[in-house]
Design a protein around this motif. Structure first.
Motif, PDB file in Angstrom:
ATOM      1  N   SER A 143       0.824  -1.209   0.000  1.00  0.00           N
ATOM      2  CA  SER A 143       0.000   0.000   0.000  1.00  0.00           C
ATOM      3  C   SER A 143       0.861   1.264   0.000  1.00  0.00           C
ATOM      4  O   SER A 143       1.586   1.515   0.963  1.00  0.00           O
ATOM      5  CB  SER A 143      -0.901   0.015   1.238  1.00  0.00           C
ATOM      6  OG  SER A 143      -1.438   1.300   1.472  1.00  0.00           O
ATOM      7  N   PRO A 144       0.775   2.084  -1.046  1.00  0.00           N
ATOM      8  CA  PRO A 144       1.520   3.359  -1.044  1.00  0.00           C
ATOM      9  C   PRO A 144       1.110   4.272   0.111  1.00  0.00           C
ATOM     10  O   PRO A 144       1.959   4.970   0.681  1.00  0.00           O
ATOM     11  CB  PRO A 144       1.157   3.981  -2.399  1.00  0.00           C
ATOM     12  CG  PRO A 144       0.731   2.832  -3.257  1.00  0.00           C
ATOM     13  CD  PRO A 144       0.070   1.868  -2.327  1.00  0.00           C
ATOM     14  N   ALA A 145      -0.173   4.263   0.464  1.00  0.00           N
ATOM     15  CA  ALA A 145      -0.637   5.123   1.557  1.00  0.00           C
ATOM     16  C   ALA A 145      -0.034   4.683   2.887  1.00  0.00           C
ATOM     17  O   ALA A 145       0.331   5.520   3.723  1.00  0.00           O
ATOM     18  CB  ALA A 145      -2.161   5.099   1.634  1.00  0.00           C
ATOM     19  N   ALA A 146       0.078   3.375   3.098  1.00  0.00           N
ATOM     20  CA  ALA A 146       0.698   2.873   4.322  1.00  0.00           C
ATOM     21  C   ALA A 146       2.173   3.245   4.376  1.00  0.00           C
ATOM     22  O   ALA A 146       2.691   3.659   5.425  1.00  0.00           O
ATOM     23  CB  ALA A 146       0.524   1.359   4.419  1.00  0.00           C
ATOM     24  N   LEU A 147       2.859   3.103   3.252  1.00  0.00           N
ATOM     25  CA  LEU A 147       4.287   3.459   3.222  1.00  0.00           C
ATOM     26  C   LEU A 147       4.510   4.925   3.553  1.00  0.00           C
ATOM     27  O   LEU A 147       5.490   5.292   4.208  1.00  0.00           O
ATOM     28  CB  LEU A 147       4.883   3.131   1.853  1.00  0.00           C
ATOM     29  CG  LEU A 147       5.103   1.650   1.557  1.00  0.00           C
ATOM     30  CD1 LEU A 147       5.488   1.451   0.099  1.00  0.00           C
ATOM     31  CD2 LEU A 147       6.174   1.065   2.482  1.00  0.00           C
ATOM     32  N   GLN A 148       3.598   5.774   3.125  1.00  0.00           N
ATOM     33  CA  GLN A 148       3.713   7.196   3.435  1.00  0.00           C
ATOM     34  C   GLN A 148       3.602   7.433   4.936  1.00  0.00           C
ATOM     35  O   GLN A 148       4.385   8.199   5.517  1.00  0.00           O
ATOM     36  CB  GLN A 148       2.625   7.976   2.690  1.00  0.00           C
ATOM     37  CG  GLN A 148       2.756   9.484   2.817  1.00  0.00           C
ATOM     38  CD  GLN A 148       1.730  10.212   1.958  1.00  0.00           C
ATOM     39  OE1 GLN A 148       0.694   9.679   1.604  1.00  0.00           O
ATOM     40  NE2 GLN A 148       2.015  11.454   1.623  1.00  0.00           N
ATOM     41  N   VAL A 149       2.644   6.763   5.569  1.00  0.00           N
ATOM     42  CA  VAL A 149       2.494   6.888   7.025  1.00  0.00           C
ATOM     43  C   VAL A 149       3.740   6.356   7.734  1.00  0.00           C
ATOM     44  O   VAL A 149       4.268   6.987   8.653  1.00  0.00           O
ATOM     45  CB  VAL A 149       1.241   6.128   7.509  1.00  0.00           C
ATOM     46  CG1 VAL A 149       1.176   6.089   9.030  1.00  0.00           C
ATOM     47  CG2 VAL A 149      -0.018   6.766   6.954  1.00  0.00           C
TER      48      VAL A 149
END
Length: 279
Positions: A143-149
Motif C-alpha cells: 500500500s503506497p498510503a501505508a508506506l507514506q504513514v
C-alpha cells in the motif's frame, strides 16, 4: 469536565474502557495526564475546544477507534501517527518485537540487517531500528498510503529505516544477507468477520486484516518461501499469527526449509508468534 465527556459516549462498552478513551482524549487535547484529571485540575474550554470535544464524541459513538479520531497510537511507549490506511498498533505486536529483540541475530553488532514485511504504520521496523542500532532496517508494503504513514513515523522518531513498495505474493524479495525477517501479515479469515467488533470491521483496512477462508496460510507460505533465500544462515523468521493456525504455520516454515520452529503464546495465553531459523 471529564465526567461530562464520558456521559456523551453512548457505546455499550465496559465503563472502564470508556473512561480510558476519555483519558486519551483529554491528554491529547489538553495535555492533561490521568493524574491531573484525578486531582480535579480545572481548565477553561474555548468554544472551538467544546466543538472539538463534541466532534470526537460523535465519531467515537459511530464506533470509530479513538486512535483514528486522534490520529495517533502508542507502541513501545512511542507515539505513532495512524490513519485508516494502516492498522492500529496492538500489544500482541509489541510481544512479536520483544521476541525478536531477545533472539540472537547473525551478522555481528555492526552488520545486522532486518526486514519488516507489510509494515503498515512502520511500528515494527521503527522500533527494531531504534532498539538494535546500529542496524540496517528495511520495510515493505503493498500500500503506497501505508508506506507514506510509515515513513513519516520513522522520520519523526529519527529511525533509520528504508521503505519500498513490494507485493510479497507476487515478487521475490530484493534483499540478501538479512539477519531477520519479521511480519505481522493479514491472518483473519473472512468467516471470522461475523464475530468482530464494529470499530475494527468498519474502520481498519481490510487489505491488512483478512485472508480467504480457503487459504489462511496464503501470506505465511509466501513470506517463508521468499525470506529463506534472503536470510543469512542462522537468520530469524518471526511472524504474528492467527492462534488457530500455529501448527500449520510451523509446518509451512519447515516445508520452506526452516528449522527450530517455535510457537510463542501472548500474555492472554493464545498462540501468537511463530519463530524459525534458517539452517
Amino acid at each position: 469536565m471529564l465526567h461530562d465527556f464520558v456521559r456523551r459516549i453512548t457505546l455499550r462498552d465496559d465503563p472502564d474502557e470508556i473512561q480510558g478513551i476519555a483519558y486519551q482524549v483529554f491528554e491529547h487535547l489538553f495535555h492533561l495526564s490521568r493524574t491531573h484529571v484525578l486531582m480535579g485540575k480545572e481548565i477553561s474550554l474555548t468554544a472551538a475546544e467544546e466543538d472539538r470535544l463534541e466532534e470526537i464524541a460523535t465519531r467515537i459513538n459511530r464506533h470509530e477507534p479513538v486512535q483514528y479520531v486522534l490520529g495517533e497510537a502508542y507502541f513501545f511507549g512511542r507515539k505513532f501517527m495512524v490513519n485508516k490506511a494502516v492498522l492500529i498498533p496492538r500489544p500482541e505486536t509489541e510481544e512479536l518485537v520483544q521476541a525478536v529483540l531477545h533472539h540472537p541475530l547473525p551478522g555481528g553488532p555492526d552488520a545486522r540487517s532486518i526486514l519488516d514485511i507489510g509494515t503498515g504504520s512502520g511500528c515494527i521496523a521503527t522500533t527494531l531500528a531504534l532498539a538494535l542500532r546500529p542496524v540496517k532496517a528495511y520495510a515493505t508494503d503493498v500500500s503506497p498510503a501505508a508506506l507514506q504513514v510509515a515513513a513519516q513515523n520513522a522520520n519523526a522518531l529519527q529511525a533509520p529505516v528504508s521503505f519500498l513498495p513490494h507485493d510479497i505474493l507476487a515478487e521475490p524479495l530484493p534483499f540478501t544477507n538479512l539477519s531477520a525477517v519479521v511480519s505481522n501479515p493479514p491472518y483473519i479469515t473472512e468467516r471470522e468477520q461475523a464475530s468482530m467488533q464494529a470499530n475494527v470491521l468498519d474502520h481498519e483496512p481490510h487489505l491488512a486484516l483478512f485472508v480467504p477462508d480457503d487459504d489462511p496460510l496464503l501470506f505465511y507460505r509466501a513470506i517463508a518461501t521468499r525470506a529463506f533465500p534472503a536470510l543469512l544462515s542462522k537468520g530469524l523468521l518471526a511472524v504474528e499469527i492467527n492462534a488457530q493456525y500455529a501448527t500449520d504455520v510451523e509446518r509451512a516454515f519447515g516445508i520452506a526449509g526452516f528449522i527450530d520452529m517455535k510457537t510463542v503464546r501472548d500474555i492472554p495465553g493464545k498462540d501468537r508468534i511463530v519463530m524459525a531459523v534458517k539452517p
